[in-house]
Enzyme design. Structure first.
Site: not given
Ligand code: BTN
Length: 324
Positions: A118, A183, A317
């Site tokens: 994100r 996480k 947060r």
């Molecule tokens: C986050 O926590 O910020 C979201 C992470 C999301 C990661 C996944 S991995 C599969 C898919 N492809 C990406 O480029 N991102 C999501």
């Protein structure tokens, strides 16, 4: 990378997956290449994030047993779902954009060179260590009703973990799967394509399964692997369980909206009644977590009353922790 090189890397993983140490010479003989070339391939695997131990006089050994993902068995376990499995990809979310999109298509990769989180953050995606996948989902719901979608995906993941014997996973609004403040994974929901005839939604999920700590240097927050919670859970098993739960939950979300998930959210809401700060591009607001509303907006209890917070560029947060 050429297909031949990819095949050689896969072959080395398969050899080492049998367990124990293998000398450079033994691997060279199996691959019909020189020892020097094996050394280069091993280095490449290490650079891609595979934990390989190298001991003089003994050879090479995997830090963790690796079960490479296998498309036919995934397909069979998921009732012939449309699955595209790649060894390496830029981002599974990007693979579903434009022409690549299909409803219910699952794109899975062993490695992402440009995995995204994100708010434009990088998602560290070492080879054959975790799960990185995206699901295409076409919906007739209007965009205003999709606010709760990433929360529903999180709930599906928590349910799947419970089914596999892991209790105690929590969710941090809007997209973090956590265990005792660390996480385990994240969710990135994106919209794609024209909006005519329904929205094209891309649901991207990354879950840490047995990532080597050497591969995770770039991660700037506490994290944990699923296999630290339950060592015998395999990536296949986890992916299948999550996709099955998600399929059910998505159907219910499409039929009944987010409100029917609110009870489940309450049970796993990491921020409920905790001191939090909402960080926006130009200011921050302190308060206490007060759950979510029936659209999936975060409710922030402040001195002036409850304020709904919508996802987007905001970050949430816990006030005890410095980083979200
Ligand atoms: C986050 O926590 O910020 C979201 C992470 C999301 C990661 C996944 S991995 C599969 C898919 N492809 C990406 O480029 N991102 C999501």
């Amino acid at each position: 990378m050429s297909q031949h090189k990819e095949e050689q890397l896969v072959e080395i993983i398969n050899i080492l997956s049998q367990g124990g140490f293998y000398s450079g010479q033994a691997i060279a003989t199996r691959l019909e290449v020189s020892r020097a070339y094996v050394w280069k391939l091993i280095q490449q695997l290490q650079e891609l994030g595979v934990g390989i131990e190298s001991v003089t006089g003994k050879g090479y050994c995997l830090e963790h047993k690796i079960e490479l993902l296998d498309q036919p068995s995934l397909r069979q376990a998921l009732d012939n779902q449309d699955i595209e499995l790649s060894l390496m990809i830029d981002s599974t979310n990007d693979a579903l954009k434009g022409e690549g999109f299909a409803h219910n298509k699952l794109v899975v990769a062993e490695y992402q060179s440009a995995g995204r989180g994100r708010r434009g953050r990088r998602w560290v995606s070492p080879l054959a260590s975790n799960l990185y996948w995206s699901l295409g989902w076409k919906t007739q719901l209007p965009v205003q009703q999709l606010g709760g979608l990433s929360l529903v995906v999180g709930l599906s993941i928590v349910r799947a973990l419970e089914q596999l014997g892991i209790d105690g996973a929590a969710l941090k609004w809007p997209n973090d799967i956590r265990y005792q403040g660390r996480k385990i994974g994240g969710i990135l929901v994106e919209l794609s394509g024209d909006m005519v005839g329904g929205l094209q939604v891309i649901i991207g999920v990354g879950l840490n399964v047995h990532m080597a700590s050497s591969a995770a240097n770039a991660i700037d927050q506490d994290w944990i692997n699923v296999q630290e919670l339950k060592p015998d859970i395999g990536r296949h098993q986890l992916l299948v369980a999550v996709v099955r739960c998600l399929e059910k939950d998505l159907q219910q979300f499409a039929d009944e909206g987010f409100k029917v998930f609110m009870k489940r959210w309450e049970q796993v809401d990491e921020c409920y009644n905790k001191k939090v700060v909402i960080v926006q591009p130009d200011d921050s607001i302190n308060g206490f977590g007060a759950g979510v509303d029936d659209s999936g907006a975060f409710l922030l209890q402040t001195g002036k009353g409850i304020i709904p917070i919508y996802a987007g560029e905001v970050s949430l947060r816990l006030r005890e922790s410095a980083i979200d």
